[in-house]
Write a protein that holds these residues in place. Structure first.
Motif, PDB file in Angstrom:
ATOM      1  N   ILE A  70       0.842  -1.204   0.000  1.00  0.00           N
ATOM      2  CA  ILE A  70       0.000   0.000   0.000  1.00  0.00           C
ATOM      3  C   ILE A  70       0.873   1.248   0.000  1.00  0.00           C
ATOM      4  CG2 ILE A  70      -1.680   1.327   1.355  1.00  0.00           C
ATOM      5  CD1 ILE A  70      -2.793  -1.384   2.343  1.00  0.00           C
ATOM      6  N   ALA A  71       1.946   1.222   0.783  1.00  0.00           N
ATOM      7  CA  ALA A  71       2.868   2.361   0.788  1.00  0.00           C
ATOM      8  C   ALA A  71       3.500   2.559  -0.576  1.00  0.00           C
ATOM      9  CB  ALA A  71       3.955   2.145   1.849  1.00  0.00           C
ATOM     10  N   SER A  72       3.852   1.464  -1.253  1.00  0.00           N
ATOM     11  CA  SER A  72       4.468   1.540  -2.575  1.00  0.00           C
ATOM     12  C   SER A  72       3.510   2.121  -3.606  1.00  0.00           C
ATOM     13  CB  SER A  72       4.938   0.149  -3.010  1.00  0.00           C
ATOM     14  OG  SER A  72       5.649   0.196  -4.227  1.00  0.00           O
ATOM     15  N   LEU A  73       2.222   1.983  -3.376  1.00  0.00           N
ATOM     16  CA  LEU A  73       1.209   2.575  -4.256  1.00  0.00           C
ATOM     17  C   LEU A  73       1.007   4.067  -3.970  1.00  0.00           C
ATOM     18  CD1 LEU A  73      -1.457  -0.280  -4.239  1.00  0.00           C
ATOM     19  CD2 LEU A  73      -0.388   0.685  -6.300  1.00  0.00           C
ATOM     20  N   GLY A  74       1.660   4.565  -2.947  1.00  0.00           N
ATOM     21  CA  GLY A  74       1.472   5.957  -2.557  1.00  0.00           C
ATOM     22  C   GLY A  74       0.395   6.125  -1.512  1.00  0.00           C
ATOM     23  N   PRO A 318       7.644  -5.040  -2.898  1.00  0.00           N
ATOM     24  CA  PRO A 318       7.890  -4.479  -4.242  1.00  0.00           C
ATOM     25  C   PRO A 318       9.336  -4.028  -4.421  1.00  0.00           C
ATOM     26  CG  PRO A 318       5.899  -3.540  -3.253  1.00  0.00           C
ATOM     27  CD  PRO A 318       6.600  -4.298  -2.162  1.00  0.00           C
ATOM     28  N   GLU A 319       9.900  -4.302  -5.590  1.00  0.00           N
ATOM     29  CA  GLU A 319      11.235  -3.794  -5.921  1.00  0.00           C
ATOM     30  C   GLU A 319      11.141  -2.483  -6.686  1.00  0.00           C
ATOM     31  OE1 GLU A 319      13.492  -6.791  -7.963  1.00  0.00           O
ATOM     32  OE2 GLU A 319      14.100  -7.743  -6.071  1.00  0.00           O
ATOM     33  N   ARG A 320      10.041  -2.292  -7.406  1.00  0.00           N
ATOM     34  CA  ARG A 320       9.774  -1.030  -8.101  1.00  0.00           C
ATOM     35  C   ARG A 320       8.545  -0.393  -7.479  1.00  0.00           C
ATOM     36  NH1 ARG A 320       8.328  -2.194 -13.889  1.00  0.00           N
ATOM     37  NH2 ARG A 320       8.163   0.089 -13.932  1.00  0.00           N
ATOM     38  N   ALA A 321       8.459   0.924  -7.546  1.00  0.00           N
ATOM     39  CA  ALA A 321       7.312   1.632  -6.970  1.00  0.00           C
ATOM     40  C   ALA A 321       6.023   1.207  -7.689  1.00  0.00           C
ATOM     41  CB  ALA A 321       7.505   3.133  -7.089  1.00  0.00           C
ATOM     42  N   LEU A 322       5.105   0.626  -6.931  1.00  0.00           N
ATOM     43  CA  LEU A 322       3.845   0.189  -7.527  1.00  0.00           C
ATOM     44  C   LEU A 322       3.033   1.374  -8.050  1.00  0.00           C
ATOM     45  CD1 LEU A 322       2.749  -2.559  -4.972  1.00  0.00           C
ATOM     46  CD2 LEU A 322       3.740  -2.884  -7.246  1.00  0.00           C
ATOM     47  N   LYS A 323       3.234   2.527  -7.441  1.00  0.00           N
ATOM     48  CA  LYS A 323       2.541   3.729  -7.926  1.00  0.00           C
ATOM     49  C   LYS A 323       2.903   4.008  -9.373  1.00  0.00           C
ATOM     50  CE  LYS A 323       1.895   8.652  -6.898  1.00  0.00           C
ATOM     51  NZ  LYS A 323       2.206   9.753  -5.947  1.00  0.00           N
TER      52      LYS A 323
END
Length: 333
Positions: A70-74, A318-323
């Motif tokens: 969820i944090a990675s999604l912003g 996640p290794e890349r920002a899901l956002k």
């Protein structure tokens, strides 16, 4: 109603994941059931670790992974989980807060060390987990911060919390606080063995309205309703009154409610490396979507996108920002 500070509060076992790639023969030699999760004691944790060979260590735990997603999604996640005042506990605190997750659960000062899960990955990407719970078993009502629960749009909890008596009480207390503040409560069934242990109690959580939203994969849902037929399990989930988010592996995912049922295909993944965290990150996307008022189909699609991203590399974070990934796929984040 208290101001919404968090898209979701995730509560679960704070576990450091230790990964190793192994051949199928290794599982046979160790008499391990492929794809299962077993609880082990300290001696077995030490013995198995010595046989694993080269490893990668990453902070994990199902609900912790979901919060990190969820944090990675912003998004704005919070997390409750118990770690000890030791090296792994230090690492876990640093990792969670460093990813943008609000994590401030009091640490265990004496006794059991921070939990760890040794995850054996076979060439097909399937994972077999061997988990030492350690400090996790000390999570209880005193660790439930009422202000954080009241400020979260949804409180999402692991089915694994049903094992320790104190954690079960904390689960019910958090659910009570959430509903008293007009919030939603969610559970992930965790695994089919967990379902077998607590089938009737999990069903009662749904029918009694303690839980508003259930996350499950196909095997867990079939286990919950004791059927080998997916359609029968889906119909039973619909009749429970709760919203069900159901993952179907390469066949995508479904969202099931009394009013609506949607199904979306899985995202294409060129190289499946490690299935660890697929369900956890699906929950990240789905919960984020609900918090941001996405339609059910859109929330389910975002969940599938997040799951596809995490299985393309080792580890459940996640290794890349899901956002960025979601934005490139047309989602307005």
């Amino acid at each position: 109603m208290t101001e919404t500070r968090f898209d979701a509060l995730c509560i679960g076992n704070a576990i450091c994941d230790v990964f190793a790639h192994v051949e199928e023969d290794f599982l046979l030699q160790e008499n391990l059931v492929k794809g299962s999760m077993r609880l082990i004691d300290t001696d077995e944790a030490v013995r198995l670790f010595d046989k694993m060979g080269q490893t990668v260590r990453i902070s994990g735990g199902s609900a912790g992974n979901t919060a990190a997603g969820i944090a990675s999604l912003g998004g704005r996640p919070a997390y409750f989980g118990k770690v000890a005042e030791d090296e792994l506990g230090d690492s876990y605190y640093h990792d969670m807060n460093g990813t943008g997750v609000y994590f401030n659960t009091p640490r265990l000062k004496e006794g059991k060390p921070t939990a760890r899960s040794m995850i054996l990955i076979t060439p097909d990407g399937e994972r077999t987990m061997n988990t030492y719970l350690g400090a996790c078993t000390e999570f209880g009502i005193a660790d439930v911060d009422e202000e954080v629960v009241a400020a979260a749009a949804v409180t999402y909890m692991e089915g694994y919390l049903w094992d320790p008596a104190d954690a079960k009480k904390a689960f019910l207390k958090a659910a009570e606080i959430a509903h008293a503040n007009g919030r939603q409560v969610a559970i992930t069934l965790s695994d089919s063995f967990c379902v077998d242990r607590y089938r009737s109690e999990f069903q009662a959580l749904l029918t009694d309205g303690v839980v508003d939203l259930m996350f499950a994969n196909e095997h867990e849902l079939k286990a919950l309703y004791e059927t080998s037929d997916l359609d029968s399990a889906v119909n039973a989930a619909r009749d429970s009154g709760a919203l069900t988010a159901l993952t179907l592996g390469e066949n995508g995912a479904m969202a099931i409610s009394r009013e609506e049922t949607v199904k979306v295909p899985a995202q294409t993944v060129d190289n499946v490396v490690d299935l660890t965290g697929a369900g956890d990150l699906f929950a990240s996307g789905f919960l984020f979507g609900l918090a941001r008022d996405y339609k059910l189909a859109e929330a389910t699609e975002l969940g599938c996108l997040c799951a596809a991203s995490v299985i393309s590399h080792v580890g459940a974070r996640p290794e890349r920002a899901l956002k960025n990934i979601a934005g490139q796929s047309g989602f307005e984040i």
